[in-house]
Design a protein around this motif. Sequence first.
Motif, PDB file in Angstrom:
ATOM      1  N   MET A   1       6.226  -7.885 -11.654  1.00 37.13           N
ATOM      2  CA  MET A   1       4.766  -7.979 -11.604  1.00 37.13           C
ATOM      3  C   MET A   1       4.368  -9.303 -10.972  1.00 37.13           C
ATOM      4  O   MET A   1       5.099 -10.284 -11.034  1.00 37.13           O
ATOM      5  CB  MET A   1       4.169  -7.908 -13.016  1.00 37.13           C
ATOM      6  N   TYR A   2       3.173  -9.301 -10.410  1.00 35.27           N
ATOM      7  CA  TYR A   2       2.607 -10.551  -9.890  1.00 35.27           C
ATOM      8  C   TYR A   2       1.436 -10.926 -10.777  1.00 35.27           C
ATOM      9  O   TYR A   2       0.483 -10.149 -10.925  1.00 35.27           O
ATOM     10  CB  TYR A   2       2.157 -10.349  -8.450  1.00 35.27           C
ATOM     11  N   ILE A   3       1.526 -12.083 -11.389  1.00 36.57           N
ATOM     12  CA  ILE A   3       0.407 -12.536 -12.203  1.00 36.57           C
ATOM     13  C   ILE A   3      -0.116 -13.848 -11.608  1.00 36.57           C
ATOM     14  O   ILE A   3       0.576 -14.865 -11.624  1.00 36.57           O
ATOM     15  CB  ILE A   3       0.822 -12.734 -13.671  1.00 36.57           C
ATOM     16  N   PRO A   4      -1.304 -13.804 -11.026  1.00 38.44           N
ATOM     17  CA  PRO A   4      -1.840 -15.013 -10.402  1.00 38.44           C
ATOM     18  C   PRO A   4      -1.996 -16.131 -11.428  1.00 38.44           C
ATOM     19  O   PRO A   4      -2.379 -15.885 -12.576  1.00 38.44           O
ATOM     20  CB  PRO A   4      -3.203 -14.580  -9.868  1.00 38.44           C
ATOM     21  N   ARG A   5      -1.682 -17.375 -11.025  1.00 35.93           N
ATOM     22  CA  ARG A   5      -1.855 -18.527 -11.899  1.00 35.93           C
ATOM     23  C   ARG A   5      -3.201 -19.176 -11.625  1.00 35.93           C
ATOM     24  O   ARG A   5      -3.927 -18.787 -10.722  1.00 35.93           O
ATOM     25  CB  ARG A   5      -0.760 -19.549 -11.598  1.00 35.93           C
TER      26      ARG A   5
ATOM     27  N   TYR B   1      -1.261  -1.682 -11.554  1.00 37.56           N
ATOM     28  CA  TYR B   1      -2.416  -2.259 -10.856  1.00 37.56           C
ATOM     29  C   TYR B   1      -3.503  -1.211 -10.594  1.00 37.56           C
ATOM     30  O   TYR B   1      -4.321  -1.370  -9.685  1.00 37.56           O
ATOM     31  CB  TYR B   1      -1.980  -2.898  -9.539  1.00 37.56           C
ATOM     32  N   ALA B   2      -3.484  -0.155 -11.368  1.00 41.70           N
ATOM     33  CA  ALA B   2      -4.467   0.909 -11.155  1.00 41.70           C
ATOM     34  C   ALA B   2      -5.893   0.375 -11.264  1.00 41.70           C
ATOM     35  O   ALA B   2      -6.788   0.820 -10.553  1.00 41.70           O
ATOM     36  CB  ALA B   2      -4.246   2.034 -12.156  1.00 41.70           C
ATOM     37  N   TRP B   3      -6.096  -0.621 -12.128  1.00 41.19           N
ATOM     38  CA  TRP B   3      -7.452  -1.174 -12.266  1.00 41.19           C
ATOM     39  C   TRP B   3      -7.961  -1.737 -10.946  1.00 41.19           C
ATOM     40  O   TRP B   3      -9.116  -1.566 -10.581  1.00 41.19           O
ATOM     41  CB  TRP B   3      -7.485  -2.247 -13.360  1.00 41.19           C
ATOM     42  N   ALA B   4      -7.051  -2.369 -10.188  1.00 41.14           N
ATOM     43  CA  ALA B   4      -7.469  -2.918  -8.890  1.00 41.14           C
ATOM     44  C   ALA B   4      -7.766  -1.773  -7.923  1.00 41.14           C
ATOM     45  O   ALA B   4      -8.749  -1.809  -7.183  1.00 41.14           O
ATOM     46  CB  ALA B   4      -6.385  -3.818  -8.324  1.00 41.14           C
ATOM     47  N   TYR B   5      -6.912  -0.757  -7.968  1.00 39.12           N
ATOM     48  CA  TYR B   5      -7.102   0.369  -7.058  1.00 39.12           C
ATOM     49  C   TYR B   5      -8.427   1.070  -7.324  1.00 39.12           C
ATOM     50  O   TYR B   5      -9.187   1.365  -6.404  1.00 39.12           O
ATOM     51  CB  TYR B   5      -5.943   1.358  -7.223  1.00 39.12           C
TER      52      TYR B   5
ATOM     53  N   THR C   1       4.575   5.054  -3.767  1.00 41.53           N
ATOM     54  CA  THR C   1       3.700   3.887  -3.628  1.00 41.53           C
ATOM     55  C   THR C   1       2.254   4.261  -3.909  1.00 41.53           C
ATOM     56  O   THR C   1       1.529   3.533  -4.585  1.00 41.53           O
ATOM     57  CB  THR C   1       3.827   3.303  -2.215  1.00 41.53           C
ATOM     58  N   PHE C   2       1.845   5.403  -3.388  1.00 39.79           N
ATOM     59  CA  PHE C   2       0.451   5.774  -3.586  1.00 39.79           C
ATOM     60  C   PHE C   2       0.171   6.204  -5.015  1.00 39.79           C
ATOM     61  O   PHE C   2      -0.883   5.905  -5.565  1.00 39.79           O
ATOM     62  CB  PHE C   2       0.046   6.833  -2.555  1.00 39.79           C
ATOM     63  N   LYS C   3       1.140   6.879  -5.615  1.00 39.54           N
ATOM     64  CA  LYS C   3       0.977   7.222  -7.027  1.00 39.54           C
ATOM     65  C   LYS C   3       0.914   5.948  -7.851  1.00 39.54           C
ATOM     66  O   LYS C   3       0.119   5.827  -8.784  1.00 39.54           O
ATOM     67  CB  LYS C   3       2.162   8.078  -7.499  1.00 39.54           C
ATOM     68  N   ASN C   4       1.767   5.006  -7.487  1.00 37.70           N
ATOM     69  CA  ASN C   4       1.822   3.750  -8.220  1.00 37.70           C
ATOM     70  C   ASN C   4       0.513   2.973  -8.087  1.00 37.70           C
ATOM     71  O   ASN C   4       0.058   2.324  -9.015  1.00 37.70           O
ATOM     72  CB  ASN C   4       3.001   2.922  -7.701  1.00 37.70           C
ATOM     73  N   ARG C   5      -0.099   3.081  -6.916  1.00 38.22           N
ATOM     74  CA  ARG C   5      -1.384   2.419  -6.745  1.00 38.22           C
ATOM     75  C   ARG C   5      -2.431   3.009  -7.680  1.00 38.22           C
ATOM     76  O   ARG C   5      -3.196   2.291  -8.307  1.00 38.22           O
ATOM     77  CB  ARG C   5      -1.884   2.579  -5.304  1.00 38.22           C
TER      78      ARG C   5
ATOM     79  N   PHE D   1      -6.014  -6.978  -2.033  1.00 38.89           N
ATOM     80  CA  PHE D   1      -5.119  -7.277  -3.157  1.00 38.89           C
ATOM     81  C   PHE D   1      -4.219  -6.073  -3.438  1.00 38.89           C
ATOM     82  O   PHE D   1      -3.007  -6.195  -3.575  1.00 38.89           O
ATOM     83  CB  PHE D   1      -5.955  -7.642  -4.388  1.00 38.89           C
ATOM     84  N   THR D   2      -4.833  -4.875  -3.485  1.00 41.92           N
ATOM     85  CA  THR D   2      -4.072  -3.661  -3.761  1.00 41.92           C
ATOM     86  C   THR D   2      -3.019  -3.423  -2.696  1.00 41.92           C
ATOM     87  O   THR D   2      -1.856  -3.163  -3.004  1.00 41.92           O
ATOM     88  CB  THR D   2      -5.030  -2.449  -3.809  1.00 41.92           C
ATOM     89  N   ILE D   3      -3.442  -3.522  -1.438  1.00 40.77           N
ATOM     90  CA  ILE D   3      -2.491  -3.244  -0.355  1.00 40.77           C
ATOM     91  C   ILE D   3      -1.315  -4.206  -0.443  1.00 40.77           C
ATOM     92  O   ILE D   3      -0.150  -3.812  -0.366  1.00 40.77           O
ATOM     93  CB  ILE D   3      -3.185  -3.374   1.012  1.00 40.77           C
ATOM     94  N   ILE D   4      -1.626  -5.484  -0.617  1.00 39.80           N
ATOM     95  CA  ILE D   4      -0.559  -6.480  -0.561  1.00 39.80           C
ATOM     96  C   ILE D   4       0.338  -6.393  -1.795  1.00 39.80           C
ATOM     97  O   ILE D   4       1.558  -6.287  -1.685  1.00 39.80           O
ATOM     98  CB  ILE D   4      -1.157  -7.894  -0.412  1.00 39.80           C
ATOM     99  N   VAL D   5      -0.283  -6.425  -2.956  1.00 38.99           N
ATOM    100  CA  VAL D   5       0.526  -6.577  -4.172  1.00 38.99           C
ATOM    101  C   VAL D   5       1.246  -5.289  -4.561  1.00 38.99           C
ATOM    102  O   VAL D   5       2.436  -5.312  -4.870  1.00 38.99           O
ATOM    103  CB  VAL D   5      -0.331  -7.123  -5.323  1.00 38.99           C
ATOM    104  N   THR D   6       0.543  -4.144  -4.517  1.00 39.94           N
ATOM    105  CA  THR D   6       1.198  -2.940  -5.044  1.00 39.94           C
ATOM    106  C   THR D   6       2.370  -2.508  -4.178  1.00 39.94           C
ATOM    107  O   THR D   6       3.325  -1.932  -4.679  1.00 39.94           O
ATOM    108  CB  THR D   6       0.237  -1.754  -5.163  1.00 39.94           C
ATOM    109  N   SER D   7       2.284  -2.784  -2.857  1.00 38.38           N
ATOM    110  CA  SER D   7       3.419  -2.381  -2.023  1.00 38.38           C
ATOM    111  C   SER D   7       4.614  -3.280  -2.271  1.00 38.38           C
ATOM    112  O   SER D   7       5.753  -2.858  -2.144  1.00 38.38           O
ATOM    113  CB  SER D   7       3.036  -2.419  -0.548  1.00 38.38           C
ATOM    114  N   LEU D   8       4.341  -4.561  -2.583  1.00 41.34           N
ATOM    115  CA  LEU D   8       5.452  -5.492  -2.754  1.00 41.34           C
ATOM    116  C   LEU D   8       6.101  -5.382  -4.126  1.00 41.34           C
ATOM    117  O   LEU D   8       7.309  -5.532  -4.249  1.00 41.34           O
ATOM    118  CB  LEU D   8       4.954  -6.931  -2.545  1.00 41.34           C
ATOM    119  N   HIS D   9       5.281  -5.143  -5.161  1.00 38.24           N
ATOM    120  CA  HIS D   9       5.848  -5.317  -6.490  1.00 38.24           C
ATOM    121  C   HIS D   9       6.800  -4.202  -6.887  1.00 38.24           C
ATOM    122  O   HIS D   9       7.650  -4.393  -7.743  1.00 38.24           O
ATOM    123  CB  HIS D   9       4.743  -5.572  -7.523  1.00 38.24           C
TER     124      HIS D   9
END
Lengths: 458, 172, 402
Positions: free
Chosen positions: A403-407, A339-343, A330-334, A385-393
């Motif tokens: 992936m989660y893409i906000p509308r 979603y590295a840009w958000a991290y 998970t942390f590597k993925n973050r 955003f990072t905490i919520i989305v990267t752990s879930l996706h």
Amino acid sequence: MEATFEQEPLLNPKKTLTDVNIDVCKPMERLPSRSWFVCFAIAASLTVFGLCLFVHQLRTGMGVWGLNNPVGWGIDITNFVFWIGIGHAGTLISAILFLFRQKWRTSINRSAEAMTIFAVMTAGLFPIIHLGRNWLFFWLLPFPNTRGSLWVNFRSPLLWDVFAVSTYFTISLVFWYLGLIPDFASIRDKAKHKVRKLVYGVLALGWQGKQSHWNHYEIAYLILAGLSTPLVLSVHSIVSFDFATSVLPGWHTTIFPPYFVAGAIFSGFAMVVTLLVIVRKVFQLEDYITMVHLENMNKIILATGLMVGYAYGSEFFTAWYSGNIYEMFTFKNRALGPYAWAYWTMITSNVIVPQLFWFRRFRRSIPVMFVISLIVNIGMWFERFTIIVTSLHRDFLPSSWDMYIPRWVDWGYTLFSFGFFFTFFLLFCRFFPTIAMSEVKSTMHVGRKTPETEEFVF
Amino acid sequence: MSNKLLGIVGFFKDPYHLLRAAKEARARQFKFCDAYTPFPIHGLDTILGQKRSVVPWVTLVMGLAGCFGGFGLEIFTSAISWPINVGGKPFNSFPAFVPIGFECTILLGGLATLAALLMFCRLPNFKSSILNESITDNTFALYVSAKEESFREDDVKNLMEKCGAIETRMVG
Amino acid sequence: MGHGQRHYRSVKEIPPVPKYALSLPMRLFYLGLVLVGLVTFLGALKIDPNRAWHSYLLNYFYWMSLGVSGVFFVALQYITTSVWSTPIRRVADSFLGFLPVAFVLMLVLFLGVSHLYEWTHPAEVLHDSILKGKSSYLNMPFFVIRNIVFYAIWFGAAILLLKNSLAQDKNGDPRFTLKNRKIAAPFIVLFALSFTMASFDFLMSLEPHWFSTIFGVYTFAGLFYSSMAMMILFVIALRRNGVLAHVVNENHLHDLGKLMFAFCVFWAYIAFSQYMLIWYGNLPEETGFMIRRTEGAWVPISLALLFGKFVIPFFLLISRPAKRNENYLIFIAVWVLAMQWLDCYWIVYPVLNDKPVFGWQEMGMFAGFLGLFVLSVTWVMQRIPLVPMKDPRLLEGVNHHQ
């Protein structure tokens, strides 16, 4: 640096007691400026836009959001956590700094508390917006009903939120109102117009400034500060429990409660700095909200930013130390995933940029602090955003990764939240004293000479 | 309205003058005197001989009531009224009940604090007239009641003026 | 005001502060305690080396925390530019005397690591993939080196802060205060990191499969909580024997009491967060730690910790008069220090035994460490002026009121 030890006056030393009333009430006694109307129009139309979105959502269904499996929480909960966090600085200033006898808080506590209340109101909307059947929101409360009674699930952290947020809102409102009573009385006694006198007179409850009343008042204020302090810690801790009680990598970690609290205070102070830099300029309150206040807030931003950095480090280290491959992934993925840009936005804005505040020059520069405060706000939004989305996706099963893409609805609600918040904040600036007058008066002697012949009293 | 003298009030522009007058008044064993100030002044309560407020006790009692009430509600609904197995957690999941129990403590304690304050100060109170409109601005006032045993009009007036009162007024 | 507290108009009005000296009988008493500790340790080593080393580790961590808490407190006062603490700051400064002693004690501890830490046994690490994964952090050379570096940071900062403060005693130059503020800020950052790692190293790695990100905050909460208790005891003792009699009033005690109260609540908050999240998540690799401590024979100890370290002190300290009364404060401070010991016991001893054990091994070694702590701290106290008479904030600090 000068080697002097005189305490820098908190306010412009030329100001007298009467000046406080005159200067603070001035914006309330004249017609709003054009820029106020422009800002208010923008904020109010964003609020109306949000209402339209909500109607759209009610007619169409939750599918209007960009949310879907596996990411069921996205920008809605990001905004919820973000706004709750913003609120925390207000309580910190009004309660914790009060307990620590930080006299400089008096110039800024009123507007910071107002910010708390409006931020909590904004935050509270999101869980309700996010409900599948929004009209049944009252099912969150434990009341006897014809379904059994089927009670609410008290083991669920989501229910803890209901209690935490509503208690936080109520107590903050009480605390705020308590502080406002003597100031309403000031406005009442200063008012020329009948209606004005009546309205503020009712709000002031007939306060007269009697010493025997101050006696109770001060104790009540102290107690509410004492209650608000653990309350503010509990609220964001409970918000963090929403995540940490799960077993999801990146969410389930014991440092979440204090880490969320530090982050909340961090982002909240950034928001206070953003708002006050504007307010003091627009309402000509530079003599009251001085460099001393701004510099102190920037120091707190630095300190809480470091705490947040400590938590990031502790999480990352423990992910490795635990030897749990999912946690480490998970942390590597973050840091390296989609979603590295958000991290990295979060790391840069929250850990790296605030380090500039180690330098006195930057702490005392209005443009620098304004920009940094905006960056910190953005960074803290991305943290959630990072905490919520990267752990879930991406969790345990690669087959269910997505992936989660906000509308546009997701972003629209985010814009709405700012509009909603600023609608109230702008109204507050017009109709309420933005500075706690009676409290400022009680700290005016700081940094001034006590008359030689008099005994030291304050 | 009778014209009986109720007391004398002195107005000051400087908190130090008020403190001086308050000390003088206490030295004369006045029991019913009270001050009016735009902001709380530390030490004035002890000079005027006012007792420490009992608001904390109200908070404590109501806070404890909130605490027991909160936990009681949780345990009653989850373990007695309709026990449901959720996620394998025990019916009485005490650790999970702590957050709401805590919030109820704070909620009741905080609301009770405000209520107690209003009660002890007898607020809202829109009946009594305001002594002087600048008390909430920059004026400090000391009120000496005519009920005092050693009350003498000229003596009190003298006291006020000696301590720097800008104005004294009979209240009646 | 109104407490009969003397208000000084200038520093010159403050009566001279007498020098502090530990009387000979007391010195002998504490030397005796050290001797008792030494004899106990050697005896215990002979009978049951595992238990001896666990007892040693418990006491080491307990007293090391107190020793380093002094410099942390001083640094905190500098960065918060606090005034009230000026007349009691030297008491916290003196705690640095224990740091060199603790350093030597740590070197001794290194001799016993194989009795304490599973990860020091190469054979076991080889057959355990998780421990193998951690071995780049949990290995003896790195363990030794980083902990030596931590002492360099703690002791170095403590000495620097005290030296500048002592230099200020000569000429009252406010620049020394500013200098100390510049040392204090980065020190706090380093302290947070180093103390976290030290508690991971000495306590968390006792159960090397277990992990908790909040653990450093948990041990820190205990450190500050017990530190306030220790400060209260020293300040009251110095006030009674005349050294601080004219510069410390009950408002200072009240503030120390308030901090102790605040950290009582803070500790409970952190402990609850850690316990509840692990209990709720119920993941096998985490929850074992809590099950060992909250089931079977350890239940009473856990409950004693909950009530003794939080509930009881909370109600004892909540009222205002409680925090202003010397005798009462002494009682609570001793209570809190005992509970801090229980907390360390709760962390260390379940690793040693299924059931709580308590006997002469635990008591004797605690006495030995206590003796060392008091002797080393008072050694410093006898060599420095205990009130920074020329600190620019002293007058205001001495006149501290509410």
